[in-house]
Motif scaffolding. Structure first.
Motif, PDB file in Angstrom:
ATOM      1  N   ASP A 194      -4.320   5.230  -6.971  1.00 58.14           N
ATOM      2  CA  ASP A 194      -5.909   5.108  -6.591  1.00 58.14           C
ATOM      3  C   ASP A 194      -5.956   4.238  -5.224  1.00 58.14           C
ATOM      4  N   MET A 195      -6.445   4.719  -4.374  1.00 58.41           N
ATOM      5  CA  MET A 195      -6.425   4.645  -2.821  1.00 58.41           C
ATOM      6  C   MET A 195      -7.817   3.869  -2.381  1.00 58.41           C
ATOM      7  N   ARG A 196      -8.555   3.932  -3.257  1.00 58.32           N
ATOM      8  CA  ARG A 196      -9.913   3.663  -3.062  1.00 58.32           C
ATOM      9  C   ARG A 196     -10.111   2.159  -2.504  1.00 58.32           C
ATOM     10  N   GLY A 197     -10.641   1.926  -1.320  1.00 56.84           N
ATOM     11  CA  GLY A 197     -10.729   0.548  -0.918  1.00 56.84           C
ATOM     12  C   GLY A 197      -9.389   0.027  -0.076  1.00 56.84           C
ATOM     13  N   TRP A 198      -8.489   1.118   0.155  1.00 58.96           N
ATOM     14  CA  TRP A 198      -7.398   0.875   1.077  1.00 58.96           C
ATOM     15  C   TRP A 198      -7.687   1.460   2.307  1.00 58.96           C
ATOM     16  N   HIS A 199      -7.397   0.261   3.196  1.00 57.80           N
ATOM     17  CA  HIS A 199      -7.385   0.424   4.632  1.00 57.80           C
ATOM     18  C   HIS A 199      -6.132   0.410   5.485  1.00 57.80           C
ATOM     19  N   VAL A 200      -5.729   1.438   6.269  1.00 62.06           N
ATOM     20  CA  VAL A 200      -4.574   1.304   6.891  1.00 62.06           C
ATOM     21  C   VAL A 200      -4.852   1.630   8.381  1.00 62.06           C
ATOM     22  N   PRO A 201      -4.416   0.580   8.974  1.00 65.94           N
ATOM     23  CA  PRO A 201      -4.725   0.477  10.597  1.00 65.94           C
ATOM     24  C   PRO A 201      -3.766   1.604  11.281  1.00 65.94           C
ATOM     25  N   ASP A 202      -4.157   2.203  12.432  1.00 64.54           N
ATOM     26  CA  ASP A 202      -3.326   3.227  13.409  1.00 64.54           C
ATOM     27  C   ASP A 202      -2.182   2.712  13.525  1.00 64.54           C
ATOM     28  N   SER A 203      -1.764   1.210  13.809  1.00 65.52           N
ATOM     29  CA  SER A 203      -0.558   1.044  14.158  1.00 65.52           C
ATOM     30  C   SER A 203       0.244   1.362  13.041  1.00 65.52           C
ATOM     31  N   MET A 261     -15.780  -8.710   6.702  1.00 67.12           N
ATOM     32  CA  MET A 261     -15.044  -9.503   5.643  1.00 67.12           C
ATOM     33  C   MET A 261     -13.651  -8.680   5.469  1.00 67.12           C
ATOM     34  N   THR A 262     -12.801  -9.336   5.331  1.00 62.41           N
ATOM     35  CA  THR A 262     -11.384  -8.700   5.166  1.00 62.41           C
ATOM     36  C   THR A 262     -10.944  -8.746   3.849  1.00 62.41           C
ATOM     37  N   THR A 263     -10.398  -7.714   3.390  1.00 66.65           N
ATOM     38  CA  THR A 263     -10.103  -7.689   2.033  1.00 66.65           C
ATOM     39  C   THR A 263      -8.461  -7.920   1.681  1.00 66.65           C
ATOM     40  N   GLN A 264      -8.172  -8.848   0.964  1.00 65.79           N
ATOM     41  CA  GLN A 264      -6.748  -9.070   0.954  1.00 65.79           C
ATOM     42  C   GLN A 264      -5.902  -7.908   0.364  1.00 65.79           C
ATOM     43  N   ALA A 265      -4.939  -7.385   0.966  1.00 64.75           N
ATOM     44  CA  ALA A 265      -4.012  -6.286   0.675  1.00 64.75           C
ATOM     45  C   ALA A 265      -3.470  -6.669  -0.585  1.00 64.75           C
ATOM     46  N   SER A 266      -3.344  -5.508  -1.464  1.00 69.47           N
ATOM     47  CA  SER A 266      -2.424  -5.661  -2.887  1.00 69.47           C
ATOM     48  C   SER A 266      -2.092  -4.257  -3.121  1.00 69.47           C
ATOM     49  N   HIS A 267      -0.940  -4.251  -4.153  1.00 72.25           N
ATOM     50  CA  HIS A 267      -0.557  -3.185  -4.584  1.00 72.25           C
ATOM     51  C   HIS A 267      -0.118  -3.453  -5.963  1.00 72.25           C
ATOM     52  N   THR A 268      -0.216  -2.692  -6.970  1.00 72.45           N
ATOM     53  CA  THR A 268       0.280  -2.778  -8.174  1.00 72.45           C
ATOM     54  C   THR A 268       0.933  -1.459  -8.628  1.00 72.45           C
ATOM     55  N   ILE A 269       2.108  -1.448  -9.466  1.00 75.50           N
ATOM     56  CA  ILE A 269       2.702  -0.238  -9.868  1.00 75.50           C
ATOM     57  C   ILE A 269       2.800  -0.566 -11.322  1.00 75.50           C
ATOM     58  N   THR A 270       2.228   0.307 -12.088  1.00 76.78           N
ATOM     59  CA  THR A 270       2.398   0.313 -13.502  1.00 76.78           C
ATOM     60  C   THR A 270       3.014   1.495 -14.295  1.00 76.78           C
ATOM     61  N   CYS A 271       3.962   1.707 -14.984  1.00 75.41           N
ATOM     62  CA  CYS A 271       4.508   2.714 -15.835  1.00 75.41           C
ATOM     63  C   CYS A 271       3.979   3.058 -17.050  1.00 75.41           C
ATOM     64  N   PHE A 272       3.363   3.997 -17.442  1.00 70.56           N
ATOM     65  CA  PHE A 272       2.797   4.819 -18.365  1.00 70.56           C
ATOM     66  C   PHE A 272       3.851   5.922 -18.832  1.00 70.56           C
ATOM     67  N   ASP A 273       5.034   5.525 -19.537  1.00 71.85           N
ATOM     68  CA  ASP A 273       6.049   6.892 -20.018  1.00 71.85           C
ATOM     69  C   ASP A 273       6.219   7.632 -18.492  1.00 71.85           C
TER      70      ASP A 273
END
Length: 135
Positions: free
Chosen positions: A53-62, A1-13
């Motif tokens: 938070d990098m949990r569940g983040w998968h980066v291929p060798d390429s 099962m392929t998980t859709q890639a996403s990123h969010t960036i939130t600033c807290f001060d």
């Protein structure tokens, strides 16, 4: 099962929280780095911390061996903490920190990240803790 890639960036001060998920591509990487560079530009003149938070983040060798240049403005960065699935995750990223005064700390939970950051007198906002929990 392929998980859709996403990123969010939130600033807290002075704390920047990043959430990276899914199976990464070069397009995802470049979009994320561009967004992060914009946020870091807004932090100019402030002391800031990056919590990722990098949990569940998968980066291929390429992508791990991609040849594009990454130059983020890390002036005034106080700390960087990564929440990872395994203690040795993302070792390849440390090459980008060669010669930098801040070296990332890897943690396995939000609670352990909170404990590490507290040693540096950095407080994770209650709002972020409530959203993230310790999943």
């Amino acid at each position: 099962m392929t998980t859709q890639a996403s990123h969010t960036i939130t600033c807290f001060d002075a704390l920047i929280f990043v959430n990276l998920k899914g199976h990464w591509s070069i397009q995802n990487d470049l979009a994320y780095l561009s967004d992060l560079a914009e946020v870091l530009a807004q932090m100019r003149g402030k002391v800031w911390t990056l919590l990722v938070d990098m949990r569940g983040w998968h980066v291929p060798d390429s992508i791990r061996h991609a040849k594009y240049h990454v130059d983020l403005d890390r002036r005034n960065q106080k700390a960087e903490c990564w929440i990872v699935d395994n203690p040795e995750d993302n070792e390849y990223l440390f090459a980008y920190f060669a010669g930098q005064p801040v070296q990332p700390q890897r943690c396995l939970t939000m609670q352990s990240a909170q404990q590490f950051l507290l040693t540096l007198e950095i407080v994770i906002p209650a709002e972020l803790l409530a959203i993230q929990g310790d999943n």
